[in-house]
Design a protein around this motif. Structure first.
Motif, PDB file in Angstrom:
ATOM      1  N   PHE A 245       4.584  -8.743 -13.322  1.00 50.81           N
ATOM      2  CA  PHE A 245       3.580  -9.888 -13.043  1.00 50.81           C
ATOM      3  C   PHE A 245       2.831  -9.718 -11.889  1.00 50.81           C
ATOM      4  O   PHE A 245       1.526  -9.949 -11.916  1.00 50.81           O
ATOM      5  N   LEU A 246       3.485  -9.373 -10.629  1.00 48.65           N
ATOM      6  CA  LEU A 246       2.693  -8.999  -9.482  1.00 48.65           C
ATOM      7  C   LEU A 246       1.684  -7.950  -9.750  1.00 48.65           C
ATOM      8  O   LEU A 246       0.518  -8.012  -8.967  1.00 48.65           O
ATOM      9  N   LEU A 247       1.935  -6.807 -10.376  1.00 46.69           N
ATOM     10  CA  LEU A 247       0.939  -5.637 -10.899  1.00 46.69           C
ATOM     11  C   LEU A 247      -0.111  -6.366 -11.365  1.00 46.69           C
ATOM     12  O   LEU A 247      -1.432  -5.634 -11.463  1.00 46.69           O
ATOM     13  N   SER A 248       0.152  -7.261 -12.531  1.00 49.61           N
ATOM     14  CA  SER A 248      -1.018  -7.862 -13.317  1.00 49.61           C
ATOM     15  C   SER A 248      -2.032  -8.333 -12.310  1.00 49.61           C
ATOM     16  O   SER A 248      -2.831  -8.477 -12.533  1.00 49.61           O
ATOM     17  N   GLU A 249      -1.152  -9.157 -11.446  1.00 49.29           N
ATOM     18  CA  GLU A 249      -2.032 -10.130 -10.546  1.00 49.29           C
ATOM     19  C   GLU A 249      -2.965  -9.252  -9.711  1.00 49.29           C
ATOM     20  O   GLU A 249      -4.221  -9.430  -9.399  1.00 49.29           O
ATOM     21  N   LYS A 250      -2.347  -7.935  -9.341  1.00 49.40           N
ATOM     22  CA  LYS A 250      -3.045  -7.271  -8.346  1.00 49.40           C
ATOM     23  C   LYS A 250      -4.099  -6.762  -8.887  1.00 49.40           C
ATOM     24  O   LYS A 250      -5.368  -6.546  -8.133  1.00 49.40           O
ATOM     25  N   LYS A 251      -4.490  -6.373 -10.355  1.00 51.77           N
ATOM     26  CA  LYS A 251      -5.567  -5.640 -10.812  1.00 51.77           C
ATOM     27  C   LYS A 251      -6.497  -6.846 -10.874  1.00 51.77           C
ATOM     28  O   LYS A 251      -7.768  -6.473 -10.890  1.00 51.77           O
ATOM     29  N   LYS A 252      -6.287  -8.054 -10.924  1.00 52.26           N
ATOM     30  CA  LYS A 252      -7.338  -8.960 -10.837  1.00 52.26           C
ATOM     31  C   LYS A 252      -8.048  -9.671  -9.660  1.00 52.26           C
ATOM     32  O   LYS A 252      -8.975 -10.169  -9.616  1.00 52.26           O
ATOM     33  N   MET A 253      -7.282  -8.893  -8.331  1.00 48.82           N
ATOM     34  CA  MET A 253      -8.002  -9.448  -7.062  1.00 48.82           C
ATOM     35  C   MET A 253      -9.158  -8.929  -6.694  1.00 48.82           C
ATOM     36  O   MET A 253      -9.595  -7.645  -7.213  1.00 48.82           O
ATOM     37  N   THR A 254      -9.928  -9.641  -6.226  1.00 48.52           N
ATOM     38  CA  THR A 254     -11.172  -9.225  -5.637  1.00 48.52           C
ATOM     39  C   THR A 254     -11.387 -10.010  -4.357  1.00 48.52           C
ATOM     40  O   THR A 254     -10.681 -10.885  -4.118  1.00 48.52           O
ATOM     41  N   TYR A 255     -12.094  -9.359  -3.458  1.00 49.09           N
ATOM     42  CA  TYR A 255     -12.599 -10.063  -2.191  1.00 49.09           C
ATOM     43  C   TYR A 255     -13.849 -10.413  -2.085  1.00 49.09           C
ATOM     44  O   TYR A 255     -14.767  -9.554  -1.826  1.00 49.09           O
ATOM     45  N   GLY A 256     -14.165 -11.645  -2.398  1.00 49.91           N
ATOM     46  CA  GLY A 256     -15.432 -12.190  -2.493  1.00 49.91           C
ATOM     47  C   GLY A 256     -16.305 -11.463  -3.754  1.00 49.91           C
ATOM     48  O   GLY A 256     -17.421 -11.326  -3.702  1.00 49.91           O
ATOM     49  N   ASP A 257     -15.496 -11.567  -4.753  1.00 47.75           N
ATOM     50  CA  ASP A 257     -16.061 -10.885  -6.098  1.00 47.75           C
ATOM     51  C   ASP A 257     -16.338  -9.591  -6.052  1.00 47.75           C
ATOM     52  O   ASP A 257     -17.073  -8.873  -6.693  1.00 47.75           O
ATOM     53  N   ILE A 258     -15.839  -8.805  -5.008  1.00 48.18           N
ATOM     54  CA  ILE A 258     -15.959  -7.194  -4.670  1.00 48.18           C
ATOM     55  C   ILE A 258     -14.625  -6.711  -4.647  1.00 48.18           C
ATOM     56  O   ILE A 258     -13.737  -7.133  -3.882  1.00 48.18           O
ATOM     57  N   TRP A 259     -14.374  -5.747  -5.643  1.00 51.56           N
ATOM     58  CA  TRP A 259     -13.107  -4.839  -5.436  1.00 51.56           C
ATOM     59  C   TRP A 259     -12.901  -3.751  -4.414  1.00 51.56           C
ATOM     60  O   TRP A 259     -14.036  -3.063  -4.194  1.00 51.56           O
ATOM     61  N   ILE A 260     -12.159  -3.951  -3.537  1.00 47.09           N
ATOM     62  CA  ILE A 260     -11.978  -2.992  -2.532  1.00 47.09           C
ATOM     63  C   ILE A 260     -10.967  -1.925  -2.848  1.00 47.09           C
ATOM     64  O   ILE A 260      -9.662  -2.539  -3.437  1.00 47.09           O
ATOM     65  N   GLY A 261     -11.056  -0.830  -2.675  1.00 45.63           N
ATOM     66  CA  GLY A 261      -9.872   0.125  -3.018  1.00 45.63           C
ATOM     67  C   GLY A 261      -8.643  -0.048  -2.169  1.00 45.63           C
ATOM     68  O   GLY A 261      -8.619  -0.542  -0.966  1.00 45.63           O
ATOM     69  N   ASP A 262      -7.669   0.633  -2.675  1.00 48.30           N
ATOM     70  CA  ASP A 262      -6.341   0.532  -1.870  1.00 48.30           C
ATOM     71  C   ASP A 262      -6.434   1.593  -0.851  1.00 48.30           C
ATOM     72  O   ASP A 262      -6.859   3.038  -1.155  1.00 48.30           O
ATOM     73  N   ASP A 263      -5.660   1.393   0.293  1.00 47.70           N
ATOM     74  CA  ASP A 263      -5.298   2.489   1.313  1.00 47.70           C
ATOM     75  C   ASP A 263      -4.089   3.313   1.081  1.00 47.70           C
ATOM     76  O   ASP A 263      -3.442   2.811  -0.178  1.00 47.70           O
ATOM     77  N   ASP A 264      -3.742   4.192   1.573  1.00 43.62           N
ATOM     78  CA  ASP A 264      -2.669   4.802   1.445  1.00 43.62           C
ATOM     79  C   ASP A 264      -1.364   4.096   1.001  1.00 43.62           C
ATOM     80  O   ASP A 264      -0.549   4.348   0.383  1.00 43.62           O
ATOM     81  N   SER A 265      -1.349   3.288   2.179  1.00 46.16           N
ATOM     82  CA  SER A 265      -0.008   2.224   2.269  1.00 46.16           C
ATOM     83  C   SER A 265       0.061   1.566   0.924  1.00 46.16           C
ATOM     84  O   SER A 265       1.205   1.365   0.463  1.00 46.16           O
ATOM     85  N   GLU A 266      -1.022   0.930   0.571  1.00 46.94           N
ATOM     86  CA  GLU A 266      -0.860   0.177  -0.671  1.00 46.94           C
ATOM     87  C   GLU A 266      -0.611   0.980  -1.977  1.00 46.94           C
ATOM     88  O   GLU A 266      -0.262   0.714  -3.028  1.00 46.94           O
ATOM     89  N   THR A 267      -1.215   2.155  -1.912  1.00 47.32           N
ATOM     90  CA  THR A 267      -1.001   3.108  -2.912  1.00 47.32           C
ATOM     91  C   THR A 267       0.442   3.397  -3.043  1.00 47.32           C
ATOM     92  O   THR A 267       0.876   3.301  -4.278  1.00 47.32           O
TER      93      THR A 267
END
Length: 323
Positions: A210-232
Motif C-alpha cells: 500500500f505504501l509503495l502504491s502511495e509513493k507512486k502517486k506522490m508529487t511535490y507541488g504537482d512536480i514529480w521529483i526523482g529518488d535519491d540513492d537512499s530512497e532507491t
C-alpha cells in the motif's frame, strides 16, 4: 523403491547445497565492504541470513546425504539434525521479519514525509536486537536438543516398508516424556513461534505494498521529483521484502502440511526430496533476491561513505548567458 527415494533425496540435497553455497557466498562477497566500515542494519540482517542459510545447508542437508547413503545416525546426530533444522528455520523467519520491518519504517517516513531523528546508536541497537534473536532461538530449541533421541524402531518386516521413504523422520524422535509438555510446547509453542512471525510478515508486506502504491502517486507541488540513492535503496528493499515473503510463506506452509500428513504420504518415494526442497528452498533462492536489493547501488547509500566531490570549476570560465 527405497534406493530410489534415497537417490532422489541425495540429488535434491546436493543441488540445494550447491545453489545455496554459491548464492550466499556471492551475497556475502558483494556486501563485504561494509564489514570494516559502517555496518548498516540492512547489511547486518543480510549477513545474519547468510550465516543461517549456510548452517542449514552445510549441516542439515549434509547430514541428510550421509543418512541417505546408508550411514545410520546415532542419538547425537539426531539431536544435531533436529535442533539445527528447527533453529535455522525460525531464525530465517525472524530475521526476514526484522528486515521487512526495517524497510517498512523507512518507507513510511518517505511516504508521509515525516522526519526520522538521527540516532547515532542505531547500529548498536540493531546489533543487540540481532544478537538477542540468536540467543532467543537457541534458548527456545534447547528442549528439542535435550529430548531428541534415536528411536528403537527397527526396519524389519513388511510393516516398515511403507515408512522407508521417511526413515530419518521416524528414526529421530522427540520424546518429552510428558503429554502436557509435548502438547503445549511441541505442538503449540513451536508452531506459534514460526506462524505468528509469518503472519506479521504477511501483514507488514501488504502494508508496504500500500505504501509503495502511495509513493507512486506522490508529487511535490504537482512536480514529480526523482529518488535519491537512499530512497532507491529503501524502495528496492521494500519490494524485495515482499518477494521474499511470497517465497518463504508458501514454502513453510507446504512443508508443515506435508510433515503433518507424513504417515499418509510415506508410500511416495519423492516425499523426502520434496520435503528437503521445501525446507531448504528459501535458503537456496533468497540470496539471489537479496543481491538484487544492492544491484547497481552506490556504496555511499549503504555505508555512509563519503561521496567523491566533483572537481571545482575554474573561476576564470565565463558562462554564456544563453547556456
Amino acid at each position: 523403491m527405497k534406493l530410489s527415494a534415497d537417490v532422489l533425496e541425495i540429488i535434491a540435497c546436493a543441488m540445494l547445497i550447491l545453489v545455496s553455497f554459491v548464492g550466499n557466498t556471492c551475497l556475502f562477497y558483494s556486501t563485504r565492504k561494509c564489514i570494516s566500515g559502517c555496518l548498516k542494519t540492512s547489511f547486518l540482517l543480510t549477513f545474519s541470513l547468510v550465516f543461517v542459510h549456510l548452517i542449514k545447508n552445510l549441516v542439515v542437508n549434509v547430514m541428510k546425504i550421509v543418512y541417505s547413503s546408508g550411514i545410520v545416525l546415532d542419538s547425537a546426530g539426531c539431536k544435531v539434525l533436529h535442533f539445527t533444522a528447527a533453529l535455522t528455520t525460525s531464525l530465517a523467519i525472524w530475521f526476514l521479519l526484522h528486515f521487512a520491518l526495517f524497510y517498512h519504517r523507512k518507507l513510511y517516513h518517505i511516504v508521509y514525509c515525516s522526519s526520522e531523528a538521527a540516532n547515532l546508536d542505531q547500529q548498536k541497537h540493531s546489533l543487540k536486537r540481532v544478537s538477542a534473536l540468536w540467543v532467543a532461538g537457541v534458548a527456545v530449541y534447547i528442549p528439542v536438543l535435550i529430548y531428541t533421541r534415536k528411536s528403537e524402531y527397527l526396519n524389519t518386516g513388511n510393516d516398515t516398508d511403507s515408512l522407508s521413504t521417511n526413515r530419518i523422520y521416524m528414526d529421530c524422535l522427540i520424546g518429552f516424556g510428558n503429554k502436557q509438555v509435548e502438547f503445549y510446547y511441541g505442538k503449540i509453542f513451536l508452531v506459534l513461534i514460526d506462524i505468528l512471525p509469518l503472519a506479521i510478515l504477511v501483514f507488514v508486506c501488504f502494508w508496504m505494498s500500500f505504501l509503495l502504491s502511495e509513493k507512486k502517486k506522490m508529487t511535490y507541488g504537482d512536480i514529480w521529483i526523482g529518488d535519491d540513492d537512499s530512497e532507491t535503496e529503501i524502495l528496492r528493499g521494500a519490494k524485495f521484502s515482499i518477494l521474499l515473503m511470497l517465497l518463504i510463506t508458501p514454502l513453510w506452509i507446504s512443508h508443515f502440511i506435508l510433515v503433518y500428513f507424513l504417515k499418509d504420504l510415506a508410500a511416495y518415494v519423492f516425499i523426502p526430496a520434496v520435503l528437503t526442497a521445501l525446507s531448504s528452498g528459501f535458503s537456496a533462492l533468497s540470496p539471489f533476491l537479496l543481491m538484487l536489493v544492492n544491484y547497481k547501488m552506490k556504496l555511499v547509500s549503504f555505508c555512509n561513505a563519503k561521496e567523491e566531490t566533483p572537481a571545482p570549476q575554474s573561476v576564470n570560465v565565463t558562462l554564456s548567458p544563453y547556456a
